[in-house]
Design an enzyme around this catalytic site. Structure first.
Site, PDB file in Angstrom:
ATOM      1  N   LYS A 162      42.477  46.597  36.355  1.00 34.26           N
ATOM      2  CA  LYS A 162      41.788  46.121  35.153  1.00 34.26           C
ATOM      3  C   LYS A 162      40.929  47.198  34.503  1.00 34.26           C
ATOM      4  O   LYS A 162      40.585  47.088  33.329  1.00 34.26           O
ATOM      5  CB  LYS A 162      40.967  44.879  35.485  1.00 34.26           C
ATOM      6  CG  LYS A 162      41.858  43.687  35.800  1.00 34.26           C
ATOM      7  CD  LYS A 162      41.087  42.383  35.855  1.00 34.26           C
ATOM      8  CE  LYS A 162      42.021  41.192  35.931  1.00 34.26           C
ATOM      9  NZ  LYS A 162      42.657  41.054  37.269  1.00 34.26           N
TER      10      LYS A 162
HETATM   11  C1  LIG Z   1      43.830  40.385  37.400  1.00 29.57           C
HETATM   12  C2  LIG Z   1      44.671  40.780  38.567  1.00 29.57           C
HETATM   13  C3  LIG Z   1      46.031  40.426  38.647  1.00 29.57           C
HETATM   14  C4  LIG Z   1      46.696  39.570  37.597  1.00 29.57           C
HETATM   15  O1  LIG Z   1      46.815  40.245  36.367  1.00 29.57           O
HETATM   16  P1  LIG Z   1      47.378  39.449  35.087  1.00 29.57           P
HETATM   17  O2  LIG Z   1      47.363  40.441  34.002  1.00 29.57           O
HETATM   18  O3  LIG Z   1      46.427  38.310  34.872  1.00 29.57           O
HETATM   19  O4  LIG Z   1      48.715  38.990  35.455  1.00 29.57           O
HETATM   20  C5  LIG Z   1      46.764  40.883  39.724  1.00 29.57           C
HETATM   21  N1  LIG Z   1      46.205  41.613  40.707  1.00 29.57           N
HETATM   22  C6  LIG Z   1      44.904  41.961  40.676  1.00 29.57           C
HETATM   23  C7  LIG Z   1      44.336  42.741  41.808  1.00 29.57           C
HETATM   24  C8  LIG Z   1      44.086  41.572  39.604  1.00 29.57           C
HETATM   25  O5  LIG Z   1      42.798  41.921  39.586  1.00 29.57           O
END
Ligand SMILES: *Cc1c(COP(=O)(O)O)cnc(C)c1O
Length: 461
Positions: free
Chosen positions: A110
């Protein structure tokens, strides 16, 4: 490039407008008016992540910022990565590799989307001489990435609701040990859904804001996060095989933001074979891809908490673009009744899925097994989210042609309990994570069931 809503009633918006607005006024999600096309030969001449971003990002931001302005922003956007190349690709065998996206300051992918969001938030606030409140709830990784991305920008104050739940101690400490005057981690005694309700109420009400102050959302529906993620798909494909053959990407997903970014990259010209949509036992996406049944169930807690969702917000973008050929009236019809009525497409339209998508739902037991297998046989330690993507690939392997890239979305050190249960002993931990372990935690305890959170924001904004 202008943007419009998937539901047809909020159109001709500039990048800056959709950046600061987040969700469209009609409840839909913003989409670019067309898919900008890349020149693959030009991309082949680039050799680092920032140069790829400098090529991709301006295609979406040119309605608001000159290319020079964007390049200046991008020179300062992604910071505190422990990998100088930002990403790392680990080859498992000839046809399989892991794309590590967790080398940023909060050790989850993220950071790519939220650092880009924060950089453009800050540029806009400076240009307009305004301030903003970032307000959101987190089940783990979003909150820490948002706080970290915004903490150096004094025009932005972050109020992040941390629910009771199965977030790890490290994840919480990443938010509560920042100790900056513009960061307010709020321990809200309620579930994630209770916290989401408060956030929704806040975005409707807005009376706690100062005059002219922006209220910014951090959830994954903001298009700027998608842009940041598109960049690493192009860069990963460049590094893997210089676009010589289409790749498969296996993406562990919850809200479908990361998957949609992969889809977007392919619409822009990145060669793509299949996307493996890998989910935990919160399987709404798998039920859609397997059975044309997109219906909301209760959330169940798993060992991959960042994918514990009941609906996948960004999926509306795929319905609109891929299945409905951008028919906003049809999209609006489907979503105005959802979730009371579940979404099920005409069989002919739904069949298109298999041209691009495969899906698999991986339960906790299989996730542990996969983590253990990779550790025992290859000495590779992966986090539970990544293992969902890896296990899906091993289950679908017979049907996959070409090379496959598994997206690793978080560093395993964020989930020590899962590692322990899988019998894995992790000896190294990223500097950025180690830092938070012994720091004093500072947070604010408030109830999500009365007005105290809004009063708190008003007092501190
Ligand atoms: C947020 C997150 C996801 C999911 O991502 P999306 O874009 O909502 O599909 C998967 N793995 C981790 C570690 C995350 O922090």
């Amino acid at each position: 490039m202008l943007f419009h809503s998937t539901r047809g009633n909020d159109n001709n918006k500039t990048f800056e407008e959709i950046l600061m607005q987040g969700l469209a006024d009609d409840g839909g999600l913003f989409m670019p008016d067309s898919w900008p096309q890349v020149d693959i030969d030009h991309l082949k001449g680039l050799n680092n992540f920032i140069d790829v971003a400098k090529y991709i990002v301006p295609m979406y931001t040119n309605s608001s910022f000159s290319t020079d302005e964007v390049h200046e922003v991008l020179d300062n956007t992604w910071h505190d990565f422990e990998e100088k190349d930002y990403i790392n690709i680990v080859d498992i065998n000839e046809s399989l590799s892991v794309l590590e996206l967790f080398h940023g300051p909060t050790a989850a992918f993220k950071d790519f989307g939220l650092q880009l969001a924060a950089a453009f938030f800050n540029k806009t606030l400076q240009d307009q001489n305004k301030t903003a409140i970032v307000f959101g709830a987190t089940s783990g990784d979003t909150g820490s990435a948002a706080i970290d991305a915004c903490k150096e920008f004094s025009a932005i104050k972050s109020f992040i609701l941390i629910p009771d739940g199965n977030m790890s101690d490290i994840q919480r400490k990443q938010m509560t040990t920042v100790n900056k005057p513009n960061v307010f981690p709020i321990l809200a005694s309620g579930s994630f859904d209770d916290c989401q309700d408060v956030v929704k109420k806040g975005f409707k009400d807005r009376s706690f804001l100062k005059d002219g102050q922006y209220l910014l959302a951090i959830n994954s529906i903001n298009w700027v996060r998608i842009i940041g993620q598109i960049c690493y798909y192009f860069y990963a494909a460049l590094k893997t095989n210089r676009f010589s053959e289409p790749l498969n990407f296996s993406v562990p997903t919850g809200n479908f933001g990361n998957v949609f970014s992969c889809y977007a990259a392919s619409k822009m010209g990145m060669p793509l074979s299949k996307i493996v949509v890998a989910v935990n036992s919160n399987d709404i996406l798998d039920r859609f891809f397997q059975h044309n049944d997109y219906s909301k169930n209760k959330v169940s807690e798993t060992i991959s908490p960042s994918m514990d969702i009941s609906v996948a917000s960004n999926f509306e973008r795929l319905i609109y673009d891929f299945y409905l050929n951008r028919d906003s009236e049809l999209c609006s019809n489907l979503y105005s009744k959802f979730p009371v009525e579940s979404i099920s497409l005409d069989e002919d339209i739904w069949k298109k899925s298999s041209s691009l998508f495969m899906s698999f739902s991986v339960d906790d037991n299989s996730t542990f097994k996969c983590m253990k297998n990779y550790f025992d046989n290859l000495g590779y330690i992966m986090d539970p989210h990544t293992a969902v993507g890896a296990d899906a690939v091993s289950k679908l392997n017979d049907r996959l042609e070409n090379k496959t890239v598994i997206l690793s979305t978080a560093h395993p050190a964020k989930f020590p309990n899962a590692l322990e249960k899988a019998g894995i002993n992790l000896t190294t931990i990223p500097k950025n994570l180690k830092k938070v372990l012994d720091k004093k935690e500072i947070s604010f305890k408030l109830s999500p069931f009365d007005n105290s959170i809004f009063e708190f924001i008003q007092q501190n904004s």
